[in-house]
Scaffold this motif. Structure first.
Motif, PDB file in Angstrom:
ATOM      1  N   TRP A  99       0.842  -1.190   0.000  1.00 17.80           N
ATOM      2  CA  TRP A  99       0.000   0.000   0.000  1.00 17.80           C
ATOM      3  C   TRP A  99       0.882   1.247   0.000  1.00 17.80           C
ATOM      4  O   TRP A  99       0.620   2.201  -0.741  1.00 17.80           O
ATOM      5  N   GLN A 101       3.905   1.511  -1.157  1.00 17.41           N
ATOM      6  CA  GLN A 101       4.527   1.623  -2.472  1.00 17.41           C
ATOM      7  C   GLN A 101       3.541   2.203  -3.492  1.00 17.41           C
ATOM      8  O   GLN A 101       3.900   3.043  -4.321  1.00 17.41           O
ATOM      9  N   ASP A 102       2.295   1.730  -3.385  1.00 16.96           N
ATOM     10  CA  ASP A 102       1.258   2.283  -4.267  1.00 16.96           C
ATOM     11  C   ASP A 102       1.078   3.778  -4.028  1.00 16.96           C
ATOM     12  O   ASP A 102       0.933   4.562  -4.969  1.00 16.96           O
ATOM     13  N   GLN A 103       1.079   4.166  -2.764  1.00 16.32           N
ATOM     14  CA  GLN A 103       0.924   5.581  -2.439  1.00 16.32           C
ATOM     15  C   GLN A 103       2.106   6.407  -2.958  1.00 16.32           C
ATOM     16  O   GLN A 103       1.924   7.523  -3.453  1.00 16.32           O
ATOM     17  N   TYR A 105       3.908   5.637  -5.559  1.00 17.83           N
ATOM     18  CA  TYR A 105       3.725   5.708  -7.010  1.00 17.83           C
ATOM     19  C   TYR A 105       2.685   6.766  -7.369  1.00 17.83           C
ATOM     20  O   TYR A 105       2.892   7.584  -8.272  1.00 17.83           O
ATOM     21  N   LEU A 106       1.548   6.751  -6.674  1.00 18.96           N
ATOM     22  CA  LEU A 106       0.494   7.735  -6.956  1.00 18.96           C
ATOM     23  C   LEU A 106       0.992   9.158  -6.712  1.00 18.96           C
ATOM     24  O   LEU A 106       0.667  10.084  -7.461  1.00 18.96           O
TER      25      LEU A 106
END
Length: 181
Positions: A99, A101-103, A105-106
């Protein structure tokens, strides 16, 4: 009493002088108008360049604000996970790490989008500035061409008046020759 031919010649000379003065004034006005329009285009160009710089500066500030919001969201999520007994130093394949890492990236995506939008806006302002610079050059050219046209028109008109005066003089000479005979 004056001879009608003398009056015609005097009027022709006056018309020549007046047409020369009018052509000069028209030429000066055309030249000044071109200079004014060029000045206005250069002023507008400067504003567009300033707007482009402001768009890039605003993008930098917006990117920093966006990054700060992402850090706050991440901190809030980590705090909630820790309060719920979640492990913050779990393996990279753990859901909480994914999560994060996703944040990240976003956040990077949003930052690049802000920068790209600002660059496009800046490019638009700079393109408009280039167009205004061209308009300024054309205004100068048009003013100079108008001035040249006014001078040429004035010369033509003055020549016409001179021809009328010469014609009147020639008529007077022929009449005198007939009378003296």
């Amino acid at each position: 009493m004056c001879d009608p031919v003398t009056i015609a010649i005097a009027l022709s000379a006056t018309a020549i002088a007046a047409s020369g003065a009018a052509a000069g004034l028209q030429a000066y006005g055309s030249h000044q108008q071109g200079k004014y329009q060029k000045g206005m285009a250069e002023y507008q160009r400067g504003l567009e360049i300033q707007r482009a710089a402001e768009a890039r500066e605003a993008a930098g500030a917006a990117t920093m604000e966006q990054a700060e919001r992402r850090r706050q969201q991440l901190g809030t999520a980590r705090t909630a996970a820790a309060a719920g007994g979640g492990m913050l130093d779990a393996s990279p394949l753990d859901a909480s790490q994914m999560w994060e890492q996703d944040q990240a990236y976003l956040g990077a995506y949003e930052a690049s989008k802000i920068q790209r939008d600002a660059e496009l806006q800046s490019w638009g302002f700079l393109s408009n500035a280039d167009m205004l610079q061209s308009q300024g050059r054309m205004a100068t050219y048009a003013g100079n061409m108008g001035a040249g046209g006014a001078v040429i028109g004035g010369i033509g008109q003055a020549s016409g008046y001179a021809a009328q005066g010469y014609s009147a003089y020639g008529t007077n000479q022929r009449l005198s020759a007939l009378e003296n005979g």
